[in-house]
Design a protein around this motif. Structure first.
Motif, PDB file in Angstrom:
ATOM      1  N   SER A 153      38.225  33.242  39.271  1.00  0.00           N
ATOM      2  CA  SER A 153      38.550  34.545  38.885  1.00  0.00           C
ATOM      3  C   SER A 153      39.988  34.392  37.953  1.00  0.00           C
ATOM      4  O   SER A 153      40.098  35.102  36.869  1.00  0.00           O
ATOM      5  CB  SER A 153      39.029  35.205  39.884  1.00  0.00           C
ATOM      6  OG  SER A 153      39.704  34.951  40.839  1.00  0.00           O
ATOM      7  N   GLN A 154      40.809  33.277  38.014  1.00  0.00           N
ATOM      8  CA  GLN A 154      41.949  33.084  37.453  1.00  0.00           C
ATOM      9  C   GLN A 154      41.566  32.588  35.930  1.00  0.00           C
ATOM     10  O   GLN A 154      42.258  32.861  34.890  1.00  0.00           O
ATOM     11  CB  GLN A 154      42.908  32.071  38.212  1.00  0.00           C
ATOM     12  CG  GLN A 154      44.404  31.791  37.656  1.00  0.00           C
ATOM     13  CD  GLN A 154      45.117  32.697  37.774  1.00  0.00           C
ATOM     14  OE1 GLN A 154      45.243  33.109  39.033  1.00  0.00           O
ATOM     15  NE2 GLN A 154      45.834  33.124  36.885  1.00  0.00           N
ATOM     16  N   ASP A 157      40.420  35.396  34.018  1.00  0.00           N
ATOM     17  CA  ASP A 157      41.380  36.203  33.509  1.00  0.00           C
ATOM     18  C   ASP A 157      42.048  35.698  32.250  1.00  0.00           C
ATOM     19  O   ASP A 157      42.967  36.333  31.801  1.00  0.00           O
ATOM     20  CB  ASP A 157      42.295  36.457  34.661  1.00  0.00           C
ATOM     21  CG  ASP A 157      43.184  37.770  34.234  1.00  0.00           C
ATOM     22  OD1 ASP A 157      42.689  38.731  33.813  1.00  0.00           O
ATOM     23  OD2 ASP A 157      44.469  37.819  34.468  1.00  0.00           O
ATOM     24  N   ALA A 226      41.441  50.552  31.088  1.00  0.00           N
ATOM     25  CA  ALA A 226      41.727  49.471  32.125  1.00  0.00           C
ATOM     26  C   ALA A 226      42.010  49.983  33.459  1.00  0.00           C
ATOM     27  O   ALA A 226      41.434  49.583  34.523  1.00  0.00           O
ATOM     28  CB  ALA A 226      42.949  48.711  31.735  1.00  0.00           C
ATOM     29  N   LEU A 227      42.727  51.095  33.691  1.00  0.00           N
ATOM     30  CA  LEU A 227      43.255  51.657  34.673  1.00  0.00           C
ATOM     31  C   LEU A 227      41.933  52.511  35.525  1.00  0.00           C
ATOM     32  O   LEU A 227      41.717  51.966  36.730  1.00  0.00           O
ATOM     33  CB  LEU A 227      44.127  52.961  34.581  1.00  0.00           C
ATOM     34  CG  LEU A 227      44.940  53.357  35.418  1.00  0.00           C
ATOM     35  CD1 LEU A 227      45.962  52.409  36.123  1.00  0.00           C
ATOM     36  CD2 LEU A 227      45.768  54.590  35.177  1.00  0.00           C
ATOM     37  N   VAL A 231      40.991  47.390  36.724  1.00  0.00           N
ATOM     38  CA  VAL A 231      41.304  46.115  36.185  1.00  0.00           C
ATOM     39  C   VAL A 231      42.548  45.327  36.818  1.00  0.00           C
ATOM     40  O   VAL A 231      43.649  46.246  37.037  1.00  0.00           O
ATOM     41  CB  VAL A 231      41.356  45.879  34.747  1.00  0.00           C
ATOM     42  CG1 VAL A 231      41.990  44.484  34.335  1.00  0.00           C
ATOM     43  CG2 VAL A 231      40.058  46.358  34.168  1.00  0.00           C
ATOM     44  N   GLU A 232      42.674  44.353  37.168  1.00  0.00           N
ATOM     45  CA  GLU A 232      43.708  43.723  37.797  1.00  0.00           C
ATOM     46  C   GLU A 232      44.630  43.253  36.841  1.00  0.00           C
ATOM     47  O   GLU A 232      44.308  42.354  36.092  1.00  0.00           O
ATOM     48  CB  GLU A 232      43.309  42.567  38.877  1.00  0.00           C
ATOM     49  CG  GLU A 232      44.678  42.139  39.631  1.00  0.00           C
ATOM     50  CD  GLU A 232      44.196  41.132  40.622  1.00  0.00           C
ATOM     51  OE1 GLU A 232      43.316  41.361  41.392  1.00  0.00           O
ATOM     52  OE2 GLU A 232      45.036  40.004  40.701  1.00  0.00           O
ATOM     53  N   GLY A 233      45.865  43.372  37.197  1.00  0.00           N
ATOM     54  CA  GLY A 233      47.183  42.734  36.109  1.00  0.00           C
ATOM     55  C   GLY A 233      46.862  43.488  34.470  1.00  0.00           C
ATOM     56  O   GLY A 233      46.119  44.381  34.278  1.00  0.00           O
ATOM     57  N   HIS A 234      47.585  42.729  33.905  1.00  0.00           N
ATOM     58  CA  HIS A 234      48.148  43.554  32.421  1.00  0.00           C
ATOM     59  C   HIS A 234      47.369  42.719  31.270  1.00  0.00           C
ATOM     60  O   HIS A 234      47.488  43.047  30.186  1.00  0.00           O
ATOM     61  CB  HIS A 234      49.546  43.902  32.343  1.00  0.00           C
ATOM     62  CG  HIS A 234      49.831  44.700  33.308  1.00  0.00           C
ATOM     63  ND1 HIS A 234      49.463  46.097  33.437  1.00  0.00           N
ATOM     64  CD2 HIS A 234      50.788  44.479  34.248  1.00  0.00           C
ATOM     65  CE1 HIS A 234      50.016  46.666  34.363  1.00  0.00           C
ATOM     66  NE2 HIS A 234      50.820  45.361  34.964  1.00  0.00           N
ATOM     67  N   ARG A 235      47.015  41.463  31.824  1.00  0.00           N
ATOM     68  CA  ARG A 235      46.406  40.532  30.661  1.00  0.00           C
ATOM     69  C   ARG A 235      45.284  41.289  30.038  1.00  0.00           C
ATOM     70  O   ARG A 235      45.066  41.159  28.736  1.00  0.00           O
ATOM     71  CB  ARG A 235      46.090  39.352  31.196  1.00  0.00           C
ATOM     72  CG  ARG A 235      46.504  38.037  30.416  1.00  0.00           C
ATOM     73  CD  ARG A 235      46.429  36.607  31.218  1.00  0.00           C
ATOM     74  NE  ARG A 235      47.302  36.132  31.823  1.00  0.00           N
ATOM     75  CZ  ARG A 235      47.521  35.758  33.093  1.00  0.00           C
ATOM     76  NH1 ARG A 235      46.584  35.854  33.991  1.00  0.00           N
ATOM     77  NH2 ARG A 235      48.702  35.214  33.442  1.00  0.00           N
ATOM     78  N   ARG A 274      36.819  45.780  38.808  1.00  0.00           N
ATOM     79  CA  ARG A 274      36.705  45.251  40.418  1.00  0.00           C
ATOM     80  C   ARG A 274      35.583  45.815  40.916  1.00  0.00           C
ATOM     81  O   ARG A 274      35.351  47.186  41.145  1.00  0.00           O
ATOM     82  CB  ARG A 274      37.920  45.250  40.997  1.00  0.00           C
ATOM     83  CG  ARG A 274      39.174  44.760  40.413  1.00  0.00           C
ATOM     84  CD  ARG A 274      40.309  44.508  41.266  1.00  0.00           C
ATOM     85  NE  ARG A 274      40.321  43.093  41.843  1.00  0.00           N
ATOM     86  CZ  ARG A 274      41.037  42.959  42.757  1.00  0.00           C
ATOM     87  NH1 ARG A 274      41.539  43.719  43.603  1.00  0.00           N
ATOM     88  NH2 ARG A 274      40.733  41.811  43.489  1.00  0.00           N
ATOM     89  N   LEU A 464      40.185  39.012  51.663  1.00  0.00           N
ATOM     90  CA  LEU A 464      38.884  39.206  50.949  1.00  0.00           C
ATOM     91  C   LEU A 464      37.853  39.185  52.043  1.00  0.00           C
ATOM     92  O   LEU A 464      36.778  39.846  51.884  1.00  0.00           O
ATOM     93  CB  LEU A 464      38.704  37.924  50.049  1.00  0.00           C
ATOM     94  CG  LEU A 464      39.111  37.888  48.664  1.00  0.00           C
ATOM     95  CD1 LEU A 464      38.522  36.702  47.910  1.00  0.00           C
ATOM     96  CD2 LEU A 464      38.726  39.208  48.082  1.00  0.00           C
ATOM     97  N   ARG A 467      37.425  42.348  53.676  1.00  0.00           N
ATOM     98  CA  ARG A 467      37.027  43.606  52.787  1.00  0.00           C
ATOM     99  C   ARG A 467      35.425  43.272  52.723  1.00  0.00           C
ATOM    100  O   ARG A 467      34.832  44.555  52.942  1.00  0.00           O
ATOM    101  CB  ARG A 467      37.226  43.438  51.426  1.00  0.00           C
ATOM    102  CG  ARG A 467      37.472  44.765  50.769  1.00  0.00           C
ATOM    103  CD  ARG A 467      37.644  44.794  49.143  1.00  0.00           C
ATOM    104  NE  ARG A 467      39.281  44.057  49.087  1.00  0.00           N
ATOM    105  CZ  ARG A 467      39.186  43.516  47.778  1.00  0.00           C
ATOM    106  NH1 ARG A 467      38.376  43.668  46.768  1.00  0.00           N
ATOM    107  NH2 ARG A 467      40.587  42.995  47.680  1.00  0.00           N
TER     108      ARG A 467
END
Lengths: 597, 313
Positions: A153-154, A157, A226-227, A231-235, A274, A464, A467
């Protein structure tokens, strides 16, 4: 074989992503997923040809860090007496592209090294006595088969675009491929068409790109999307605006419009949605796709696991609910302190050289030692071979990750499923809480209906795991074989990625009533036998936890254990503590066997 | 620790430009403090022998990156290859730990750090010295640094011993406010279009922050805490069942720093509230089955000890 990019059939979205990347390499890359035979790597190579003049470096996912990052160039160093760096693949791709196939199978060292360089634009080298930080402005093109698992995932992203060509090729595409192939037979020169048109388009778009404007409400629209997608983060948004700009430039527009925003949402934001959002995240993103393989007639039976630790339903049968005192770890499981990694002289990761005699000679260290003793004995002359004496010999010392992958295969069928999942969850979370000391990672497969689903890919993250298990569906038939098959597949992939040995923990009553192939209903046991062969071949150990009460036992779970050559425990009253203890004990046994000599 | 793409590494790497320069012994590989002879490296100790003082120069506080994939020899230092080859000499070439002395050592993706490097860091962090015994070299040099780590908790848990070495633990999540998000995108675009102009635009703010940190550093030694507040800090840790004493000691130190940053000479209850969550978040006993975030538990306990307005409850 080289075919102009424009002539490749299908993969329209992927081709388009590559065009955008050509216009703005600052998009940092594109990941392209598609089934086998979809011409993914052909596409990448055609792209390379299109952009001839920019570096295009292939980085095999098996490339070791010294090849990826660079390391000591031993030959040149010895020859010149000056420390020389052998340039790595990442540094070579500066100003161009790095291409990797099967990028989803790359191990964490590979993906994180590439991701760090993509994110910072700098390659930080601290290896083999080198300390350097050369610029590394490059874009990654990664192709993969989504059927083989997800991309780290990194890494995902770190690049702007992600395309999965899912639909099977359309008729027109198949015809196009066929006619191209037919023309090829008559001579390759006939299709050596030219990329000239595309190249012109790209050049035009590149010069237009700096002029493309974005209106304030369009920024807001992309951020809102995005919101909404969680989506995670701002990239993602930063990339999305860039994708929209490149898209507009390619469409000969000076201001972005709806089409450009659509493309950005499709290529950049949507793939990062997500799929299993935190319950606290915005509700707009709360669609969890039902397991694609679960047939509809099972859905009546679907039940979600009660949220918190509600008493399990088989309390009525006299089983006590699990004790929730995770800080109290069973003494037997705590007895020995396992060092995270062990030293080895034969295999693992080379970490240092030592004078103690061992099987593998460390060449560099030996040569250096020889140089020093030569220097001392003062008989070193230019041009003379360096003579290593026995006392100069240095040997390699390795570190072995003595971890263990525990795969829980849980029978999620029938009325007792909630209980089984509950106990497996408790045990999995305890294992993960202990993960650092014991080096466990955990995966979870649930089998129900007529298929098995991976609920949790191998992870060390307790959050994780929690969940995934909270969202497990239960009920339906017992496709035991499918559960075993899926677990073995996880183990296989982990091993391919250089992971630790695996232990498969089957939590079941052993009643297998659904074969993974519909025509094999009577042959369930035959299928299990053949899977047992695979398990042995792949050195996957197994533990069967039998959840039937003695009174109801048909001996099925014992038979299963025998077939698999598995350890067997009957834990009808199992709380999560009991499950945890048996798994931990079995785990230590597996590790004892796998430990280096 | 927190979500990816939230600017964690960017923030850490921005630290270097904000720190006021420090006094170092001129020519020292480890940047020894001329005013603290007790922590000198062996060369500085030898040079000082008999002399009143060593030559001094001003230098930046090091902020050193420990990248993933760093090898052990680069982290702790190793044989100088060139000198070995050309002169046949056995000489020590300092590594990242030497460079980080008196500064910051930053590890991105700290939860993925190779385990033998974690062991090594733990040893050095405990003793403040790096002891190298490899390839026929035997060296010991000062290595005191502030450890800064970042990562995504979903990638795996941090080893407890290492976690304990961190004073503060901040949790970073994705910003949910659209206007703020738009601003992030726009600033990033401005930076990429013209980094120099962007820097210039922000220079006044940078200067102000730099000056504020400088003032706070001079002030922090004189900041005092009332006995009553000390009791509150101890109570808080007791109530939360924090093991050991690192929790209260960290709160005390962080609260003093917070007061100094605001230009005050005494710690107020509001300072305690400001730092308690980050000082304790990673020190609570974890219950993997509970949903409740550690931060929320600490806030709740704080509410019983210090009221919202900052006065002692």
């Amino acid at each position: 074989m080289n075919i102009p990019l424009e002539m490749i059939a299908g993969m329209t979205e992927a081709r388009f992503a590559l065009m955008l990347l050509a216009v703005d390499p600052g998009l940092k890359g594109a990941l392209i997923g598609g089934g086998p035979g979809r011409a993914k790597s052909l596409l990448a190579r055609s792209f390379a040809r299109l952009l001839a003049g920019m570096p295009f470096v292939e980085a095999p996912i098996a490339a070791t860090p010294d090849r990826l990052v660079g390391g000591l160039d031993l030959e040149r160093t010895l020859r010149t007496g000056r420390r020389s760096l052998a340039e790595g693949l990442i540094a070579r791709s500066h100003g161009g592209f790095l291409y990797a196939d099967s990028v989803n199978l790359a191990d964490a060292r590979w993906t994180r090294t590439v991701a760090a360089a993509l994110n910072s634009g700098v390659l930080r080298i601290e290896r083999d006595g080198f300390s350097a930080a050369p610029p590394a402005e490059f874009a990654l093109i990664g192709t993969y088969d989504p059927g083989d698992g997800d991309i780290d995932s990194q890494l995902a992203d770190s690049v702007a675009m992600h395309v999965i060509e899912e639909a099977p090729p359309a008729l027109s595409e198949r015809l196009q491929v066929l006619s191209l192939a037919a023309r090829r037979e008559t001579g390759p020169s006939r299709i050596a068409g030219d990329d000239g048109g595309l190249r012109n388009r790209i050049d035009r778009a590149r010069s237009r790109l700096p002029r493309v404007t974005v209106a304030p409400e369009q920024y807001r629209e992309l951020s809102a999307a995005a919101l909404r997608l969680g989506v995670e983060g701002h990239r993602a948004e930063i990339f999305a605006v860039r994708v929209a700009r490149a898209h507009a430039a390619l469409g000969d527009r000076d201001a972005i419009d709806e089409r450009d925003i659509d493309a950005a949402v499709r290529l950049t934001l949507a793939p990062r949605a997500r799929t299993r959002p935190d319950s606290s995240a915005s509700s707009a993103s709360g669609e969890r796709p039902a397991p694609a393989t679960a047939p509809n007639n099972q859905s009546r039976d679907d039940r979600r696991i009660p949220a918190q630790d509600a008493p399990a339903p088989d309390e009525a049968l006299g089983t006590s609910p699990p004790a929730n005192s995770p800080s109290r770890v069973a003494p037997s499981a705590r007895r020995q302190r396992t060092r995270a990694q062990t030293l080895s002289w034969t295999r693992g990761r080379y970490v240092r050289a030592d004078t103690r005699k061992a099987p593998k000679v460390a060449l560099e260290a030996t040569l250096l030692a020889a140089a020093i003793s030569h220097g001392r004995s003062n008989n070193r002359r230019p041009g003379r071979a360096l003579l290593a004496r026995p006392s100069d010999l240095r040997y390699k010392q390795f570190r072995v990750d003595s971890g263990l992958l525990v795969i829980f295969a849980i029978d999620a069928s029938g009325s007792m499923a909630v209980n089984r999942i509950h106990h497996a969850k408790g045990a999995a979370l305890r294992l993960l809480q202990d993960a650092y000391r014991r080096r466990f990672s955990v995966a979870v497969v649930a089998f129900r209906g007529n298929s098995a689903e991976t609920l949790l890919a191998p992870t060390r993250s307790a959050s994780l795991a929690k969940r995934a298990l909270d969202e497990a569906l239960v009920g339906g038939g017992t496709p035991l074989a499918a559960g075993i098959r899926e677990s073995l597949e996880i183990a296989r992939r982990a091993r391919l990625a250089g992971g630790p040995p695996a232990l498969m923990v089957l939590v079941t009553d052993g009643c297998a009533n659904v074969a993974s192939r519909p025509d094999a209903r009577e042959a369930v046991w035959e299928e299990i036998e053949s899977l047992a062969v695979v398990a042995r071949r792949d050195e996957v150990s197994a533990l069967v936890i039998d959840t039937t009460k003695p009174l109801f036992s048909t001996g099925a779970a014992e038979r299963l254990a025998r077939s698999l050559g598995a350890s067997y425990v009957r834990l009808p009253r199992a709380g999560d503590a009991a499950v945890y203890e048996s798994v931990a004990a079995a785990g230590e046994m597996v590790r004892g066997r796998a430990a280096p000599a | 620790m927190g979500h990816r793409g939230t600017g964690k590494s960017t923030a850490v790497r921005a630290l270097a430009e904000l720190l006021p320069p420090i006094r170092k012994v001129k020519g020292c590989l480890y940047g020894c403090d001329p005013d603290n002879a007790a922590e000198h490296c062996s060369e500085c100790a030898a040079r000082l022998n008999g002399r009143a003082r060593l030559p001094v120069q001003l230098g930046p506080v090091p902020v050193v990156d420990l990248p993933l994939g760093a090898t052990e020899d680069r982290v702790c230092g190793t044989l100088d290859i060139e000198r070995a080859l050309t002169r046949g000499e056995k000489a020590f070439e300092p590594g990242l730990l030497a460079r980080a002395n008196r500064g910051f050592l930053y590890i991105d993706e700290v939860n993925l750090l190779e385990h033998y490097l974690v062991d090594l860091l733990l040893d050095v962090a405990a003793s403040g010295r790096n002891i190298v015994e490899r390839e026929g070299i035997s060296v010991s040099h000062p290595a005191r640094f502030v450890l800064v780590g970042s990562g995504n908790p979903e990638e795996g848990e941090l080893r407890p011993q290492l976690l304990d070495r961190f004073g503060l633990h901040c949790r970073i999540t994705t910003i949910q406010d659209i206007e703020a998000r738009v601003e992030i995108v726009k600033r990033r675009e401005r930076f990429e279009r013209d980094p120099a102009a962007f820097r210039q635009e922000w220079e006044p703010e940078q200067d102000e922050l730099r000056a504020r940190i400088g003032r706070a550093r001079r002030l922090v030694r004189d900041v005092t805490v009332s006995d009553e507040l000390l009791v509150r800090i101890a109570e808080l840790c007791l109530r939360l069942g924090v093991d050991g004493h690192r929790g209260e000691l960290t709160i005390l130190r962080a609260a003093k720093a917070q007061a100094a940053l605001e230009g005050r000479r005494d710690v107020a209850p509001a300072d305690l509230r400001r730092v308690a969550v980050m000082a304790l978040r990673h020190r609570l006993r974890r219950d993997p089955l509970t949903e409740i975030d550690a931060g929320a538990r600490i806030e709740k306990a704080l509410d019983r000890i210090v009221d919202r307005n900052g006065a002692a409850a």
